[in-house]
Design an enzyme around this catalytic site. Structure first.
Site, PDB file in Angstrom:
ATOM      1  NE  ARG A  35      -6.151  -3.505   5.768  1.00 14.24           N
ATOM      2  CZ  ARG A  35      -5.706  -2.293   6.095  1.00 14.24           C
ATOM      3  NH1 ARG A  35      -4.537  -1.881   5.640  1.00 14.24           N
ATOM      4  NH2 ARG A  35      -6.436  -1.499   6.871  1.00 14.24           N
ATOM      5  N   GLY A 104       1.685   2.847  11.712  1.00 14.98           N
ATOM      6  CA  GLY A 104       0.452   2.464  12.394  1.00 14.98           C
ATOM      7  C   GLY A 104       0.067   1.026  12.136  1.00 14.98           C
ATOM      8  CD  GLU A 326      -4.881   6.675   2.995  1.00 14.15           C
ATOM      9  OE1 GLU A 326      -4.450   6.251   1.923  1.00 14.15           O
ATOM     10  OE2 GLU A 326      -5.012   5.970   4.014  1.00 14.15           O
ATOM     11  CG  HIS A 353      -3.335  10.040  10.972  1.00 13.88           C
ATOM     12  ND1 HIS A 353      -3.449   9.548   9.696  1.00 13.88           N
ATOM     13  CD2 HIS A 353      -4.471   9.665  11.616  1.00 13.88           C
ATOM     14  CE1 HIS A 353      -4.600   8.912   9.563  1.00 13.88           C
ATOM     15  NE2 HIS A 353      -5.243   8.984  10.717  1.00 13.88           N
TER      16      HIS A 353
END
Length: 438
Positions: A35, A104, A326, A353
């Site tokens: 991010r 992802g 997760e 996933h």
């Protein structure tokens, strides 16, 4: 001749000879690193990332941004405090091809960035990446004004034809298969002419801590975000157009990657300390303190970090993991060694996933003698005496660490392709044996 001799990819999972007692320094968070790279690339000035995670997923993100023109200089801090990356924003451009691997965050966070580039940006990746849902991002970007060629698949491979800018505005999506759809749109939203209003219209939204992480990081670089958590409309996020600031960010340790080491304390009745565990964080891994305590341990958070101590007994648990999906593989591994049954729910989205994690966990634990049943949205685990065997990973890093947890208590467990842990946790085998004092 043993199977591991025939297949060198099989790694004999070390069995613990007693209670572990170790301090394990966990590398930086993948979720924060990727991010931060996107936000720094979209900023109006250079920024710095200190102690970023260097792993397959983060290096794929860095290389992808470089391919679009962003400068990323890697070095070591002047005080020797660790790795530092300097990110230098630039005009985004194509044509180029971005390789996403099976990450992802890369396949979902970068198409909205590519829509701001001049020229076509092609996205391609590992075979499994073609099966992972991307329609939420693709459909939303088209509504917001982007042109994308995906031959109607709603998945990779695809090409984003960037026009140098994007109008933005309101968009409705179903993000029930991945919270990354929401984060992907929010991260680039300040650079869109009208910003973005994202409205989630589907069933329960999984992994909300990751969306909170995205919002917090946007605000830290100067973005204005209205969201449900602060009194906004439920399931609606609004990001106003604005310039983003360059930041000097120190990346937190990856708390989800601390899971196998904390599990080792629980499984062996030992003690493990994770330095620099933050007092406040949006990382889903922070939930391990509560979950593993309920399963039979205790923890103490001090200035040094988090120390987790096992009691010598492992209890079953009935827990909704919808916000922290997760963590499911590691919790399932511990539950398979417990003294009572467990029910893990709220994680139907794990079927989409890195692999179908629910089917994979069921198959691999059962082939070691376990009793795991898939439910509509999770797993039911009844402990049984386990035996050795091959634990397949399906190129999924969290399957590899789950098998290693079981191997602490069960002799003869061999992990197929333990190297897949390099996706987010480089040097895992060395860290694991080091924790055990080998």
């Amino acid at each position: 001749m043993t199977e591991s001799a025939v297949h060198p990819a099989l790694w004999p999972a070390p069995r613990a000879s007693g209670a572990v007692d170790a301090t394990v320094t966990v590398p930086g968070s993948k979720s924060v690193t990727n991010r931060a790279l996107v936000l720094a690339a979209l900023a109006a000035e250079p920024g710095w990332l200190r102690r970023p995670l260097r792993s397959r997923d983060t290096l794929l993100m860095a290389e992808a941004l470089r391919a679009m023109g962003v400068g990323i200089e890697e070095g070591v801090g002047p005080d020797g405090s660790g790795e530092v990356w300097r990110v230098i924003p630039a005009g985004l451009h194509g044509p180029t091809t971005i390789v996403v691997g099976n990450a992802g965050t890369v396949m979902r966070f970068l198409p909205p960035v590519a829509a701001l580039a001049d020229g076509p940006i092609r996205f391609d990746g590992d075979p499994r990446s073609y099966e992972r849902p991307l329609n939420g991002v693709i459909d939303a970007l088209r509504v917001l004004g982007a042109r994308i060629d995906d031959d109607g698949r709603g998945s990779l491979p695809m090409t984003v034809h960037g026009g140098g800018a994007l109008d933005g505005g309101p968009v409705s999506i179903d993000a029930s298969s991945s919270s990354q759809f929401v984060s992907a749109l929010l991260l680039s939203a300040p650079r869109y002419n009208q910003g973005v209003e994202v409205r989630h219209t589907g069933a329960r939204l999984p992994s909300m801590p990751h969306i909170r992480m995205t919002v917090d990081m946007l605000r830290a670089v100067g973005a204005q975000v209205d969201e449900p958590e602060t009194g906004g409309e439920p399931n609606v996020w609004r990001v106003s157009p604005s310039a983003l600031l360059g930041r000097d960010l120190t990346v937190e340790p990856d708390l989800s990657n601390a899971q196998p080491f904390l599990a080792a304390a629980l499984v062996t009745g030992g003690r493990v300390t994770i330095p620099d565990w933050p007092e406040r964080t949006t990382q889903p891994g922070d939930a391990l303190r509560e979950i593993f305590t309920a399963m039979g341990g205790s923890c103490e958070l001090t200035e040094r970090g988090l120390t987790f101590t096992g009691s010598g007994r492992i209890h079953g648990i009935d827990v909704d993991l919808g916000e922290v999906g997760e963590l499911t593989p590691g919790i399932a591994a511990v539950a398979a060694l417990a003294d009572g049954p467990s029910n893990l729910s709220g994680v139907a989205h794990l079927r989409l996933h890195e692999t179908d994690r629910l089917a994979a966990l069921t198959k691999e634990i059962n082939e070691l003698g376990g009793d795991v049943t898939e439910t509509a949205d999770g797993l039911r685990i009844r402990p049984r005496p386990l035996h050795g065997g091959t634990f397949h990973t399906y190129d999924d890093h969290r399957m590899a660490t789950a098998g290693s947890i079981i191997g602490l208590a069960v002799p003869g467990v061999e992990i197929e392709n333990v190297a897949t842990t390099a996706k987010t946790l480089p040097d895992f085998p060395q860290m694991w044996t080091g924790m055990l004092g080998a």
